[in-house]
Design a protein around this motif. Structure first.
Motif, PDB file in Angstrom:
ATOM      1  N   PHE A 128       0.827  -1.204   0.000  1.00  0.00           N
ATOM      2  CA  PHE A 128       0.000   0.000   0.000  1.00  0.00           C
ATOM      3  C   PHE A 128       0.869   1.264   0.000  1.00  0.00           C
ATOM      4  O   PHE A 128       0.390   2.354   0.306  1.00  0.00           O
ATOM      5  N   ASP A 129       2.143   1.096  -0.318  1.00  0.00           N
ATOM      6  CA  ASP A 129       3.102   2.194  -0.331  1.00  0.00           C
ATOM      7  C   ASP A 129       3.168   2.893   1.022  1.00  0.00           C
ATOM      8  O   ASP A 129       3.357   4.107   1.121  1.00  0.00           O
ATOM      9  N   SER A 130       2.991   2.121   2.065  1.00  0.00           N
ATOM     10  CA  SER A 130       3.168   2.619   3.422  1.00  0.00           C
ATOM     11  C   SER A 130       4.510   2.095   3.927  1.00  0.00           C
ATOM     12  O   SER A 130       4.752   0.887   3.916  1.00  0.00           O
ATOM     13  N   LYS A 131       5.392   2.997   4.320  1.00  0.00           N
ATOM     14  CA  LYS A 131       6.709   2.597   4.795  1.00  0.00           C
ATOM     15  C   LYS A 131       6.623   2.199   6.269  1.00  0.00           C
ATOM     16  O   LYS A 131       5.719   2.628   7.002  1.00  0.00           O
ATOM     17  N   VAL A 132       7.576   1.389   6.688  1.00  0.00           N
ATOM     18  CA  VAL A 132       7.530   0.852   8.054  1.00  0.00           C
ATOM     19  C   VAL A 132       8.833   1.148   8.791  1.00  0.00           C
ATOM     20  O   VAL A 132       9.920   0.786   8.334  1.00  0.00           O
ATOM     21  N   GLY A 133       8.697   1.811   9.928  1.00  0.00           N
ATOM     22  CA  GLY A 133       9.816   2.025  10.827  1.00  0.00           C
ATOM     23  C   GLY A 133       9.640   1.176  12.062  1.00  0.00           C
ATOM     24  O   GLY A 133       8.604   0.529  12.256  1.00  0.00           O
ATOM     25  N   ILE A 134      10.638   1.161  12.893  1.00  0.00           N
ATOM     26  CA  ILE A 134      10.531   0.428  14.160  1.00  0.00           C
ATOM     27  C   ILE A 134      11.311   1.181  15.230  1.00  0.00           C
ATOM     28  O   ILE A 134      12.351   1.797  14.946  1.00  0.00           O
TER      29      ILE A 134
END
Length: 409
Positions: A128-134
């Motif tokens: 969904f073109d959502s980037k993921v950080g942590i």
């Protein structure tokens, strides 16, 4: 079965949370003059990371892991934000060591077998073109606690090491000082203990890369281990990690940043969350001036984003919570960066609930990104609500496009 888009998307479709037909990338330093589109929905590039808007899901503990593993709850929880159009979803505080958890229900990344559950979330969100950080962290003296939503948690009680449940453990800190008289007395960390924690952050960062994570945030806020080292109210050490000096108290954070950067590509963004002010008077605690000084040092170490929160390190804190109450801190830090022509990005967080509030923060150069916490818990499709408030046409998740709000003159 793993989800993948197996059909061609419409030619005029970008992704959930994007302005319809938006086809440019705004540089982080651009002023957005002559651009009548809301800055909240303008794009942003951080190193190799392209964000479709400035709406970010703040890391929020779920206390729903068993032995640190990400599970179906986490997949369902985080995938909603991705489908809702957030440009960046930052996974909750994830411990680099079992003893570094806040509660026994915390997520972890201290062993390789914990990678797969995280990677599943990352891969799905990317569709969904959502980037993921942590957010990588260590609880220090605030560990061995009770999950926030369970009985007894609001009293800030620790679970003792001899509890029949087996859910308690020894906690460690820069100095043997309790957070409160209801919390465990921490064991003062040895130099070897400190070196092990630094190495644990490094190993967890390697696992982040294997999981496909887009951004790492080091948790140096809210009274957890790194924050405990930063503040003179909790760090009474006399060695190189204290010594009554600013340089000594920031040494652990600096070494963790360097250690993480040694395995985390310089092309990938690195963030640090800080508590810009300790909210205590007459205690000589950490304050805004310290934070401004730290921000310049972090930028020199290839940190790309400073995530500005406040409080959490002192039970004597006196916080007056109100809408945007933490924004003055991010504003002052951002202005100090601009004055020295720095490129460090700043994010704001804390009781920001409307599109107009968020837009005003960005327009006033108080920050470059807005992180939303509870607002996303109430509405995982928050970008749609904000677009509605701004009367802006954005794409929805493709399968939900028929539900798009339409405006007529």
């Amino acid at each position: 079965m793993e989800f993948k888009y197996t059909f061609n998307k419409p030619t005029n479709y970008t992704s959930a949370g994007s302005i319809v037909n938006q086809d440019h990338i705004d540089d982080a330093s651009s002023s957005n003059e002559k651009n009548d589109k809301p800055k909240l929905f303008s794009q942003l590039k951080i190193k190799n990371l392209k964000l479709k808007n400035r709406i970010v899901v703040s890391p929020m503990c779920q206390y729903s892991s068993l032995d640190g593993y990400f599970n179906d709850w986490h997949f369902s929880h985080y995938s909603n934000f991705a489908k809702g159009g957030a440009s960046l979803v930052i996974i909750e505080a994830t411990s680099v060591e079992p003893e570094g958890r806040i509660t026994y229900g915390d997520a972890g990344l201290w062993k390789d077998s914990q990678i797969d559950g995280l990677k599943r979330i990352v891969d799905f969100s990317h569709e969904f073109d959502s980037k993921v950080g942590i957010q990588l962290g260590h609880a220090g003296r605030k560990g061995s606690s009770i999950p926030l939503f369970l009985e007894g948690a609001r009293n800030s009680n620790s679970i003792p090491t001899n509890d029949p449940s087996g859910n308690g453990w020894n906690v460690y800190a820069p100095s043997s000082i309790q957070w409160s008289d209801k919390m465990s007395i921490p064991i003062e960390m040895s130099i070897n203990d400190i070196e092990n924690v630094i190495e644990s952050f490094k190993k967890s960062a390697i696992r982040c890369a294997k999981a496909g994570i887009d951004l790492i945030e080091i948790h140096a806020a809210h009274g957890y281990l790194i924050n405990q080292f930063l503040s003179s109210t909790s760090n009474k050490r006399t060695d190189i990690y204290g010594g009554g000096s600013f340089d000594g108290r920031i040494k652990l954070l600096i070494e963790i940043v360097k250690s993480v950067r040694s395995v985390w590509s310089t092309e990938k963004p690195l963030a640090v969350r800080i508590s810009a002010d300790e909210w205590v008077e007459n205690e000589n605690g950490w304050d805004l001036n310290d934070s401004i000084k730290l921000a310049e040092i972090l930028e020199s170490l290839d940190v790309d984003l400073i995530d500005v929160s406040t409080g959490g390190n002192n039970s004597k804190q006196k916080i007056t919570s109100k809408p945007l109450y933490q924004v003055p801190f991010s504003h002052e830090i951002k202005q100090s960066i601009l004055k020295r022509s720095g490129k460090l990005l700043v994010s704001s967080v804390g009781l920001i609930t409307t599109a107009s509030e968020a837009e005003s923060i960005l327009e006033s150069n108080s920050s470059d990104l807005i992180m939303f916490g509870r607002a996303f818990l109430r509405n995982p499709f928050l970008p749609i609500e904000f677009a509605h408030q701004l009367k802006l046409r954005i794409d929805y998740t493709l399968q939900y496009q028929p539900s798009r709000i339409r405006y007529t003159n």
